[in-house]
Design an enzyme around this catalytic site. Structure first.
Site, PDB file in Angstrom:
ATOM      1  N   HIS A  26      83.423  76.793  52.348  1.00 12.03           N
ATOM      2  CA  HIS A  26      82.341  77.599  51.793  1.00 12.03           C
ATOM      3  C   HIS A  26      82.250  77.390  50.277  1.00 12.03           C
ATOM      4  O   HIS A  26      81.927  78.302  49.512  1.00 12.03           O
ATOM      5  CB  HIS A  26      82.579  79.074  52.112  1.00 12.03           C
ATOM      6  N   ARG A  51      84.991  87.994  45.048  1.00 13.67           N
ATOM      7  CA  ARG A  51      84.470  87.139  43.962  1.00 13.67           C
ATOM      8  C   ARG A  51      84.395  87.971  42.687  1.00 13.67           C
ATOM      9  O   ARG A  51      83.428  88.687  42.447  1.00 13.67           O
ATOM     10  CB  ARG A  51      83.104  86.597  44.358  1.00 13.67           C
ATOM     11  N   THR A  81      77.682  79.558  60.970  1.00 14.45           N
ATOM     12  CA  THR A  81      78.762  79.675  59.972  1.00 14.45           C
ATOM     13  C   THR A  81      79.821  80.658  60.443  1.00 14.45           C
ATOM     14  O   THR A  81      79.509  81.816  60.731  1.00 14.45           O
ATOM     15  CB  THR A  81      78.177  80.112  58.613  1.00 14.45           C
ATOM     16  N   TYR A  83      76.811  83.877  40.100  1.00 15.57           N
ATOM     17  CA  TYR A  83      76.849  84.019  41.562  1.00 15.57           C
ATOM     18  C   TYR A  83      76.861  82.629  42.226  1.00 15.57           C
ATOM     19  O   TYR A  83      77.594  82.389  43.184  1.00 15.57           O
ATOM     20  CB  TYR A  83      75.646  84.837  42.055  1.00 15.57           C
ATOM     21  N   LYS A 141      79.977  75.614  61.234  1.00 13.59           N
ATOM     22  CA  LYS A 141      80.265  75.373  59.809  1.00 13.59           C
ATOM     23  C   LYS A 141      81.409  76.274  59.332  1.00 13.59           C
ATOM     24  O   LYS A 141      81.366  77.494  59.559  1.00 13.59           O
ATOM     25  CB  LYS A 141      79.002  75.668  58.987  1.00 13.59           C
ATOM     26  N   TYR A 166      74.704  83.560  60.549  1.00 14.81           N
ATOM     27  CA  TYR A 166      76.016  84.187  60.392  1.00 14.81           C
ATOM     28  C   TYR A 166      76.361  84.982  61.650  1.00 14.81           C
ATOM     29  O   TYR A 166      75.468  85.400  62.390  1.00 14.81           O
ATOM     30  CB  TYR A 166      75.989  85.169  59.209  1.00 14.81           C
TER      31      TYR A 166
HETATM   32  C1  LIG Z   1      75.207  80.696  45.887  1.00  7.67           C
HETATM   33  C2  LIG Z   1      75.712  80.254  47.217  1.00  7.67           C
HETATM   34  C3  LIG Z   1      75.278  80.901  48.357  1.00  7.67           C
HETATM   35  C4  LIG Z   1      75.703  80.465  49.612  1.00  7.67           C
HETATM   36  N1  LIG Z   1      75.198  81.058  50.736  1.00  7.67           N
HETATM   37  C5  LIG Z   1      75.548  80.582  51.958  1.00  7.67           C
HETATM   38  C6  LIG Z   1      74.936  81.099  53.129  1.00  7.67           C
HETATM   39  O1  LIG Z   1      74.071  81.964  53.076  1.00  7.67           O
HETATM   40  N2  LIG Z   1      75.343  80.598  54.328  1.00  7.67           N
HETATM   41  C7  LIG Z   1      76.312  79.614  54.434  1.00  7.67           C
HETATM   42  O2  LIG Z   1      76.650  79.197  55.533  1.00  7.67           O
HETATM   43  N3  LIG Z   1      76.879  79.108  53.324  1.00  7.67           N
HETATM   44  C8  LIG Z   1      76.509  79.542  52.104  1.00  7.67           C
HETATM   45  N4  LIG Z   1      77.051  78.989  50.975  1.00  7.67           N
HETATM   46  C9  LIG Z   1      78.009  77.873  51.106  1.00  7.67           C
HETATM   47  C10 LIG Z   1      77.264  76.523  51.134  1.00  7.67           C
HETATM   48  O3  LIG Z   1      76.526  76.373  52.313  1.00  7.67           O
HETATM   49  C11 LIG Z   1      78.235  75.350  51.045  1.00  7.67           C
HETATM   50  O4  LIG Z   1      79.188  75.462  52.075  1.00  7.67           O
HETATM   51  C12 LIG Z   1      78.949  75.256  49.708  1.00  7.67           C
HETATM   52  O5  LIG Z   1      78.078  75.561  48.637  1.00  7.67           O
HETATM   53  C13 LIG Z   1      79.469  73.827  49.541  1.00  7.67           C
HETATM   54  O6  LIG Z   1      80.191  73.684  48.375  1.00  7.67           O
HETATM   55  P1  LIG Z   1      79.588  73.058  47.024  1.00  7.67           P
HETATM   56  O7  LIG Z   1      78.742  74.123  46.440  1.00  7.67           O
HETATM   57  O8  LIG Z   1      80.806  72.745  46.254  1.00  7.67           O
HETATM   58  O9  LIG Z   1      78.760  71.842  47.407  1.00  7.67           O
HETATM   59  C14 LIG Z   1      76.629  79.395  49.709  1.00  7.67           C
HETATM   60  C15 LIG Z   1      77.050  78.739  48.560  1.00  7.67           C
HETATM   61  C16 LIG Z   1      76.598  79.154  47.320  1.00  7.67           C
HETATM   62  C17 LIG Z   1      77.051  78.411  46.098  1.00  7.67           C
END
Ligand SMILES: Cc1cc2nc3c(=O)[nH]c(=O)nc-3n(C[C@H](O)[C@H](O)[C@H](O)COP(=O)(O)O)c2cc1C
Length: 379
Positions: free
Chosen positions: A275, A164, A155, A24, A251, A129
Protein backbone atom coordinates in the site's frame (compact mmCIF):
# COMPACT_ATOMS: atom_id res chain seq x y z
CA UNK A 1 11.11 25.08 -13.63
CA UNK A 2 11.65 22.50 -16.38
CA UNK A 3 9.75 19.47 -15.27
CA UNK A 4 11.68 16.35 -16.18
CA UNK A 5 11.05 13.68 -13.60
CA UNK A 6 8.95 12.45 -10.69
CA UNK A 7 10.99 14.45 -8.17
CA UNK A 8 10.19 17.67 -10.09
CA UNK A 9 6.49 16.80 -10.17
CA UNK A 10 6.61 16.05 -6.44
CA UNK A 11 8.11 19.51 -5.78
CA UNK A 12 5.51 21.17 -8.04
CA UNK A 13 2.69 19.30 -6.27
CA UNK A 14 4.02 20.42 -2.91
CA UNK A 15 4.05 24.05 -4.04
CA UNK A 16 0.49 23.88 -5.37
CA UNK A 17 -1.39 21.81 -2.78
CA UNK A 18 -2.44 22.82 0.73
CA UNK A 19 -0.07 20.90 3.08
CA UNK A 20 -2.82 18.62 4.46
CA UNK A 21 -3.33 17.18 0.95
CA UNK A 22 0.33 17.05 -0.06
CA UNK A 23 1.29 15.17 3.11
CA UNK A 24 -1.70 12.85 2.82
CA UNK A 25 -0.32 11.76 -0.59
CA UNK A 26 3.36 11.86 0.29
CA UNK A 27 3.29 10.27 3.72
CA UNK A 28 3.33 6.72 5.03
CA UNK A 29 2.65 5.05 8.34
CA UNK A 30 4.59 5.28 11.63
CA UNK A 31 8.27 6.15 10.97
CA UNK A 32 7.81 5.70 7.19
CA UNK A 33 10.57 3.08 7.06
CA UNK A 34 8.77 0.83 4.57
CA UNK A 35 7.88 3.87 2.44
CA UNK A 36 11.61 4.76 2.21
CA UNK A 37 12.73 1.14 1.66
CA UNK A 38 10.21 0.71 -1.18
CA UNK A 39 12.08 3.37 -3.12
CA UNK A 40 15.69 2.68 -2.05
CA UNK A 41 15.58 -1.15 -2.31
CA UNK A 42 14.26 -0.82 -5.85
CA UNK A 43 16.80 1.81 -6.87
CA UNK A 44 19.58 -0.44 -5.56
CA UNK A 45 18.83 -3.04 -8.26
CA UNK A 46 21.56 -2.82 -10.91
CA UNK A 47 20.54 -3.83 -14.41
CA UNK A 48 22.92 -5.74 -16.65
CA UNK A 49 24.07 -3.71 -19.64
CA UNK A 50 24.07 -5.64 -22.95
CA UNK A 51 25.22 -3.99 -26.17
CA UNK A 52 25.49 -4.63 -29.92
CA UNK A 53 22.27 -6.62 -30.21
CA UNK A 54 20.52 -4.72 -33.08
CA UNK A 55 17.77 -3.15 -30.99
CA UNK A 56 16.13 -1.31 -33.92
CA UNK A 57 12.86 -3.30 -33.54
CA UNK A 58 11.53 -3.02 -30.02
CA UNK A 59 8.04 -3.38 -28.51
CA UNK A 60 6.78 -2.18 -25.14
CA UNK A 61 3.29 -3.57 -25.70
CA UNK A 62 1.84 -5.88 -23.11
CA UNK A 63 -1.34 -7.93 -22.93
CA UNK A 64 -3.38 -8.07 -19.72
CA UNK A 65 -6.47 -10.32 -19.72
CA UNK A 66 -6.93 -9.74 -23.46
CA UNK A 67 -6.49 -5.96 -23.12
CA UNK A 68 -3.61 -4.38 -25.05
CA UNK A 69 -1.44 -1.96 -23.03
CA UNK A 70 1.09 0.36 -24.70
CA UNK A 71 3.50 -0.50 -21.83
CA UNK A 72 3.28 -2.72 -18.73
CA UNK A 73 1.94 0.05 -16.50
CA UNK A 74 -1.47 0.59 -14.84
CA UNK A 75 -2.58 3.56 -12.70
CA UNK A 76 -3.18 2.29 -9.12
CA UNK A 77 -6.31 3.27 -7.21
CA UNK A 78 -5.81 6.42 -5.15
CA UNK A 79 -8.51 7.72 -2.83
CA UNK A 80 -9.62 11.37 -2.96
CA UNK A 81 -8.00 11.95 -6.37
CA UNK A 82 -10.58 14.65 -7.10
CA UNK A 83 -9.13 16.71 -4.21
CA UNK A 84 -5.68 16.92 -5.83
CA UNK A 85 -6.91 18.21 -9.21
CA UNK A 86 -10.28 19.42 -10.47
CA UNK A 87 -12.47 16.31 -11.01
CA UNK A 88 -9.13 14.46 -10.78
CA UNK A 89 -10.42 10.95 -11.52
CA UNK A 90 -11.77 12.13 -14.90
CA UNK A 91 -8.46 13.82 -15.77
CA UNK A 92 -6.38 10.79 -14.74
CA UNK A 93 -8.63 8.38 -16.65
CA UNK A 94 -8.37 10.53 -19.79
CA UNK A 95 -4.57 10.67 -19.50
CA UNK A 96 -4.35 6.89 -19.06
CA UNK A 97 -6.57 6.37 -22.08
CA UNK A 98 -4.50 8.73 -24.20
CA UNK A 99 -1.33 6.85 -23.21
CA UNK A 100 -2.91 3.44 -23.84
CA UNK A 101 -3.01 2.05 -20.29
CA UNK A 102 -5.81 1.33 -17.75
CA UNK A 103 -6.92 3.66 -14.96
CA UNK A 104 -8.13 2.08 -11.71
CA UNK A 105 -10.75 4.03 -9.79
CA UNK A 106 -10.67 3.83 -5.99
CA UNK A 107 -13.77 2.97 -3.94
CA UNK A 108 -13.20 6.27 -2.13
CA UNK A 109 -12.94 8.48 -5.20
CA UNK A 110 -14.41 11.97 -5.38
CA UNK A 111 -16.04 11.42 -8.77
CA UNK A 112 -18.53 8.56 -8.89
CA UNK A 113 -18.11 5.72 -11.42
CA UNK A 114 -20.89 7.17 -13.57
CA UNK A 115 -19.01 10.48 -14.00
CA UNK A 116 -15.77 8.89 -15.24
CA UNK A 117 -16.78 6.05 -17.58
CA UNK A 118 -18.69 8.26 -20.09
CA UNK A 119 -15.56 10.47 -20.41
CA UNK A 120 -13.41 7.61 -21.79
CA UNK A 121 -13.79 4.85 -24.37
CA UNK A 122 -11.27 2.50 -22.79
CA UNK A 123 -12.80 0.20 -20.12
CA UNK A 124 -12.02 1.38 -16.61
CA UNK A 125 -10.75 -0.84 -13.77
CA UNK A 126 -12.36 -0.51 -10.34
CA UNK A 127 -10.93 -1.09 -6.85
CA UNK A 128 -13.05 -2.38 -3.99
CA UNK A 129 -12.31 -2.42 -0.27
CA UNK A 130 -13.57 -5.06 2.14
CA UNK A 131 -16.28 -3.25 4.04
CA UNK A 132 -18.70 -4.25 6.79
CA UNK A 133 -21.59 -2.97 4.72
CA UNK A 134 -21.84 -5.83 2.19
CA UNK A 135 -24.88 -4.13 0.62
CA UNK A 136 -22.64 -1.19 -0.34
CA UNK A 137 -20.16 -3.62 -1.88
CA UNK A 138 -22.91 -5.28 -3.94
CA UNK A 139 -24.36 -1.93 -4.96
CA UNK A 140 -21.05 -0.54 -6.15
CA UNK A 141 -20.17 -3.76 -8.00
CA UNK A 142 -23.52 -3.71 -9.81
CA UNK A 143 -22.93 -0.09 -10.79
CA UNK A 144 -19.40 -0.88 -11.95
CA UNK A 145 -20.70 -3.72 -14.13
CA UNK A 146 -23.43 -1.51 -15.56
CA UNK A 147 -20.83 1.18 -16.38
CA UNK A 148 -18.68 -1.31 -18.33
CA UNK A 149 -15.86 -1.81 -15.80
CA UNK A 150 -13.86 -4.86 -16.92
CA UNK A 151 -11.42 -5.63 -14.13
CA UNK A 152 -11.92 -5.66 -10.38
CA UNK A 153 -9.02 -4.91 -8.04
CA UNK A 154 -9.90 -6.16 -4.59
CA UNK A 155 -7.73 -4.55 -1.88
CA UNK A 156 -7.11 -6.78 1.14
CA UNK A 157 -4.34 -5.00 3.05
CA UNK A 158 -6.61 -2.48 4.72
CA UNK A 159 -8.75 -4.37 7.24
CA UNK A 160 -7.96 -1.36 9.42
CA UNK A 161 -6.20 1.89 8.47
CA UNK A 162 -2.48 2.23 9.36
CA UNK A 163 -1.42 4.96 11.80
CA UNK A 164 -0.31 7.92 9.70
CA UNK A 165 1.10 10.48 12.07
CA UNK A 166 1.92 12.98 9.33
CA UNK A 167 -1.84 13.47 8.85
CA UNK A 168 -2.19 14.61 12.45
CA UNK A 169 0.54 17.20 12.05
CA UNK A 170 -0.67 18.42 8.67
CA UNK A 171 -4.33 19.08 9.52
CA UNK A 172 -5.76 16.11 7.62
CA UNK A 173 -6.85 14.86 11.04
CA UNK A 174 -6.17 15.89 14.64
CA UNK A 175 -7.15 19.01 16.61
CA UNK A 176 -8.77 21.93 14.76
CA UNK A 177 -8.36 19.98 11.50
CA UNK A 178 -11.20 21.68 9.66
CA UNK A 179 -10.08 25.19 10.63
CA UNK A 180 -6.47 24.39 9.66
CA UNK A 181 -7.57 23.02 6.27
CA UNK A 182 -9.48 26.23 5.51
CA UNK A 183 -6.48 28.39 6.48
CA UNK A 184 -4.17 26.30 4.27
CA UNK A 185 -6.57 26.56 1.32
CA UNK A 186 -6.60 30.36 1.66
CA UNK A 187 -2.78 30.33 1.49
CA UNK A 188 -2.87 28.27 -1.74
CA UNK A 189 -5.12 30.38 -3.99
CA UNK A 190 -4.50 28.57 -7.28
CA UNK A 191 -5.61 25.24 -5.73
CA UNK A 192 -8.42 27.02 -3.84
CA UNK A 193 -9.86 28.44 -7.08
CA UNK A 194 -9.19 25.50 -9.40
CA UNK A 195 -10.12 22.59 -7.12
CA UNK A 196 -11.55 24.12 -3.94
CA UNK A 197 -14.13 26.19 -5.75
CA UNK A 198 -14.49 24.91 -9.31
CA UNK A 199 -13.90 21.24 -8.47
CA UNK A 200 -17.02 20.78 -6.33
CA UNK A 201 -18.75 18.69 -5.13
CA UNK A 202 -16.06 17.41 -2.78
CA UNK A 203 -17.84 14.28 -2.04
CA UNK A 204 -17.05 10.56 -1.82
CA UNK A 205 -19.03 10.10 -5.01
CA UNK A 206 -19.53 6.31 -4.91
CA UNK A 207 -20.57 6.29 -1.28
CA UNK A 208 -22.91 9.28 -1.54
CA UNK A 209 -24.66 7.66 -4.52
CA UNK A 210 -25.33 4.59 -2.35
CA UNK A 211 -26.29 6.37 0.87
CA UNK A 212 -28.33 8.92 -1.01
CA UNK A 213 -26.69 11.63 1.08
CA UNK A 214 -23.51 13.64 0.78
CA UNK A 215 -20.39 12.06 2.31
CA UNK A 216 -17.98 14.93 2.94
CA UNK A 217 -14.20 14.89 3.32
CA UNK A 218 -14.65 15.44 7.07
CA UNK A 219 -16.71 12.20 7.22
CA UNK A 220 -14.06 10.30 5.23
CA UNK A 221 -11.75 9.12 8.00
CA UNK A 222 -14.72 8.38 10.28
CA UNK A 223 -16.56 6.45 7.57
CA UNK A 224 -13.49 4.39 6.75
CA UNK A 225 -12.79 3.68 10.44
CA UNK A 226 -16.40 2.58 11.02
CA UNK A 227 -16.60 0.48 7.87
CA UNK A 228 -13.35 -1.42 7.50
CA UNK A 229 -13.81 -5.04 8.40
CA UNK A 230 -11.16 -6.83 10.48
CA UNK A 231 -13.10 -10.12 10.38
CA UNK A 232 -12.40 -10.72 6.69
CA UNK A 233 -10.98 -14.10 5.60
CA UNK A 234 -10.58 -16.02 2.31
CA UNK A 235 -14.06 -17.61 2.72
CA UNK A 236 -15.64 -14.14 2.66
CA UNK A 237 -14.20 -13.60 -0.80
CA UNK A 238 -16.18 -16.49 -2.34
CA UNK A 239 -19.24 -14.35 -3.01
CA UNK A 240 -17.11 -11.74 -4.76
CA UNK A 241 -15.77 -14.45 -7.09
CA UNK A 242 -19.36 -15.56 -7.78
CA UNK A 243 -20.62 -12.01 -8.18
CA UNK A 244 -17.82 -10.75 -10.42
CA UNK A 245 -17.39 -12.71 -13.64
CA UNK A 246 -14.57 -10.52 -15.07
CA UNK A 247 -10.88 -10.65 -14.12
CA UNK A 248 -10.33 -10.38 -10.37
CA UNK A 249 -7.03 -9.09 -8.96
CA UNK A 250 -6.21 -9.25 -5.23
CA UNK A 251 -4.16 -6.24 -4.15
CA UNK A 252 -1.95 -6.14 -1.06
CA UNK A 253 -0.10 -9.50 -1.08
CA UNK A 254 3.38 -9.53 0.46
CA UNK A 255 3.73 -13.11 1.66
CA UNK A 256 4.48 -16.26 -0.37
CA UNK A 257 1.81 -18.39 1.37
CA UNK A 258 -0.82 -15.67 0.80
CA UNK A 259 0.17 -15.59 -2.87
CA UNK A 260 -0.30 -19.38 -3.10
CA UNK A 261 -3.70 -19.02 -1.40
CA UNK A 262 -4.68 -16.43 -4.01
CA UNK A 263 -3.84 -18.97 -6.74
CA UNK A 264 -5.87 -21.67 -4.94
CA UNK A 265 -8.75 -19.22 -4.50
CA UNK A 266 -8.85 -18.72 -8.27
CA UNK A 267 -7.85 -15.05 -8.51
CA UNK A 268 -6.70 -13.95 -11.96
CA UNK A 269 -3.98 -11.70 -10.59
CA UNK A 270 -2.32 -10.37 -7.45
CA UNK A 271 -0.68 -7.05 -6.73
CA UNK A 272 2.45 -7.46 -4.64
CA UNK A 273 2.04 -4.31 -2.57
CA UNK A 274 2.38 -2.83 0.91
CA UNK A 275 0.00 0.00 0.00
CA UNK A 276 2.94 2.30 -0.68
CA UNK A 277 4.16 1.99 2.93
CA UNK A 278 0.89 3.39 4.25
CA UNK A 279 -0.27 0.37 6.25
CA UNK A 280 2.11 -1.71 8.39
CA UNK A 281 5.42 0.10 8.69
CA UNK A 282 8.39 -2.26 8.96
CA UNK A 283 7.09 -4.84 6.48
CA UNK A 284 9.29 -5.82 3.55
CA UNK A 285 9.55 -3.53 0.55
CA UNK A 286 7.79 -4.72 -2.62
CA UNK A 287 11.18 -4.99 -4.37
CA UNK A 288 12.34 -7.51 -1.72
CA UNK A 289 9.06 -9.46 -1.51
CA UNK A 290 8.48 -9.74 -5.26
CA UNK A 291 11.28 -12.23 -6.20
CA UNK A 292 10.19 -14.61 -3.39
CA UNK A 293 6.57 -14.49 -4.58
CA UNK A 294 7.55 -14.77 -8.24
CA UNK A 295 9.57 -17.92 -7.43
CA UNK A 296 6.46 -19.49 -5.90
CA UNK A 297 3.64 -18.48 -8.26
CA UNK A 298 4.98 -16.94 -11.50
CA UNK A 299 3.07 -18.42 -14.42
CA UNK A 300 0.13 -19.54 -12.22
CA UNK A 301 -1.32 -16.05 -11.83
CA UNK A 302 -0.74 -12.60 -13.34
CA UNK A 303 1.81 -10.82 -11.15
CA UNK A 304 1.35 -7.08 -10.67
CA UNK A 305 3.48 -4.99 -8.34
CA UNK A 306 3.39 -1.48 -6.92
CA UNK A 307 5.01 0.52 -4.07
CA UNK A 308 8.17 2.49 -4.75
CA UNK A 309 8.12 2.90 -8.54
CA UNK A 310 9.37 6.40 -9.40
CA UNK A 311 10.60 6.03 -13.02
CA UNK A 312 10.41 3.95 -16.19
CA UNK A 313 13.69 2.45 -15.10
CA UNK A 314 11.99 1.23 -11.90
CA UNK A 315 9.30 -0.38 -14.09
CA UNK A 316 12.02 -2.40 -15.85
CA UNK A 317 13.63 -3.27 -12.49
CA UNK A 318 10.29 -4.67 -11.22
CA UNK A 319 9.88 -6.75 -14.39
CA UNK A 320 13.43 -8.05 -13.91
CA UNK A 321 12.51 -9.02 -10.33
CA UNK A 322 9.62 -11.14 -11.62
CA UNK A 323 6.56 -8.91 -12.18
CA UNK A 324 4.41 -9.26 -15.31
CA UNK A 325 3.06 -5.72 -15.02
CA UNK A 326 3.52 -2.68 -12.75
CA UNK A 327 1.23 -0.13 -11.12
CA UNK A 328 1.92 3.51 -10.21
CA UNK A 329 0.58 5.36 -7.17
CA UNK A 330 2.15 8.59 -5.90
CA UNK A 331 4.21 9.30 -9.02
CA UNK A 332 1.20 9.92 -11.25
CA UNK A 333 -0.66 11.69 -8.46
CA UNK A 334 2.17 14.25 -8.09
CA UNK A 335 1.96 14.94 -11.83
CA UNK A 336 -1.82 15.19 -11.69
CA UNK A 337 -1.73 17.64 -8.78
CA UNK A 338 0.90 19.77 -10.53
CA UNK A 339 -0.46 19.89 -14.09
CA UNK A 340 -3.65 17.81 -14.35
CA UNK A 341 -4.24 15.47 -17.30
CA UNK A 342 -1.34 17.05 -19.24
CA UNK A 343 1.05 16.36 -16.37
CA UNK A 344 0.07 12.68 -16.17
CA UNK A 345 0.43 12.25 -19.94
CA UNK A 346 3.85 13.91 -19.78
CA UNK A 347 5.03 11.79 -16.88
CA UNK A 348 3.86 8.60 -18.61
CA UNK A 349 5.63 9.57 -21.83
CA UNK A 350 8.85 10.12 -19.82
CA UNK A 351 8.44 6.67 -18.27
CA UNK A 352 7.75 5.14 -21.68
CA UNK A 353 10.97 6.60 -22.99
CA UNK A 354 12.94 5.40 -19.96
CA UNK A 355 11.56 1.88 -20.45
CA UNK A 356 12.61 2.01 -24.11
CA UNK A 357 16.15 3.17 -23.22
CA UNK A 358 16.48 0.50 -20.50
CA UNK A 359 15.29 -2.23 -22.89
CA UNK A 360 17.70 -1.06 -25.60
CA UNK A 361 20.65 -1.18 -23.20
CA UNK A 362 19.72 -4.48 -21.53
CA UNK A 363 19.08 -6.24 -24.83
CA UNK A 364 15.34 -6.93 -24.30
CA UNK A 365 13.34 -6.58 -27.51
CA UNK A 366 9.97 -7.26 -25.88
CA UNK A 367 8.55 -6.99 -22.37
CA UNK A 368 8.63 -10.79 -22.09
CA UNK A 369 12.41 -10.73 -22.64
CA UNK A 370 12.99 -8.76 -19.41
CA UNK A 371 13.70 -11.16 -16.56
CA UNK A 372 16.04 -12.29 -13.86
CA UNK A 373 18.90 -12.41 -16.40
CA UNK A 374 18.48 -8.60 -16.80
CA UNK A 375 19.92 -8.05 -13.29
CA UNK A 376 23.69 -7.60 -12.85
CA UNK A 377 25.20 -9.82 -10.18
CA UNK A 378 28.40 -8.78 -8.43
CA UNK A 379 31.15 -11.44 -8.72
C1 LIG B 1 -2.98 9.20 -1.36
C2 LIG B 1 -3.12 7.73 -1.56
C3 LIG B 1 -4.37 7.16 -1.51
C4 LIG B 1 -4.52 5.79 -1.75
N1 LIG B 1 -5.78 5.25 -1.79
C5 LIG B 1 -5.93 3.94 -2.10
C6 LIG B 1 -7.23 3.39 -2.26
O1 LIG B 1 -8.24 4.07 -2.15
N2 LIG B 1 -7.32 2.06 -2.55
C7 LIG B 1 -6.21 1.25 -2.70
O2 LIG B 1 -6.34 0.06 -2.95
N3 LIG B 1 -4.98 1.77 -2.56
C8 LIG B 1 -4.81 3.08 -2.29
N4 LIG B 1 -3.55 3.62 -2.20
C9 LIG B 1 -2.38 2.76 -2.46
C10 LIG B 1 -2.03 2.76 -3.96
O3 LIG B 1 -3.00 2.09 -4.71
C11 LIG B 1 -0.70 2.06 -4.21
O4 LIG B 1 -0.74 0.76 -3.67
C12 LIG B 1 0.50 2.80 -3.64
O5 LIG B 1 0.36 4.20 -3.81
C13 LIG B 1 1.76 2.32 -4.37
O6 LIG B 1 2.89 2.91 -3.85
P1 LIG B 1 3.63 4.17 -4.51
O7 LIG B 1 2.79 5.34 -4.16
O8 LIG B 1 4.95 4.14 -3.86
O9 LIG B 1 3.66 3.95 -6.02
C14 LIG B 1 -3.38 4.98 -1.99
C15 LIG B 1 -2.12 5.57 -2.05
C16 LIG B 1 -1.98 6.93 -1.85
C17 LIG B 1 -0.61 7.54 -1.95
Amino acid sequence: MVISATTDYRAAAQAKLPPFLFHYIDGGSYTETTLKNNVSDLQDIALKQKVLNDMSELSLEHDVFGEKLSMPVVLSPVGLTGMYARRGEVQAAKAAEKMGIPFTMSTVSVCPIEEVTPAIKRPMWFQLYVLKDREFMKNVLERAKAAGVTTLVFTVDMPTPGARYRDMHSGMSGPYAEFRRVMQAVAHPSWAMDVGLLGKPHDLGNISAYRNKTTKLGDYIGWLGDNFDTSISWQDLEWIREFWDGPLIIKGILDVEDAKDAVRFGADGIVVSNHGGRQLDGVMSSAKALPLIADAVKGDIKLFVDSGIRSGLDVVRMLALGADCTMLGRSYIYALAARGQQGVEHLLSLYQNEIRVAMTLTGAKSIGEIGNHSIARAM
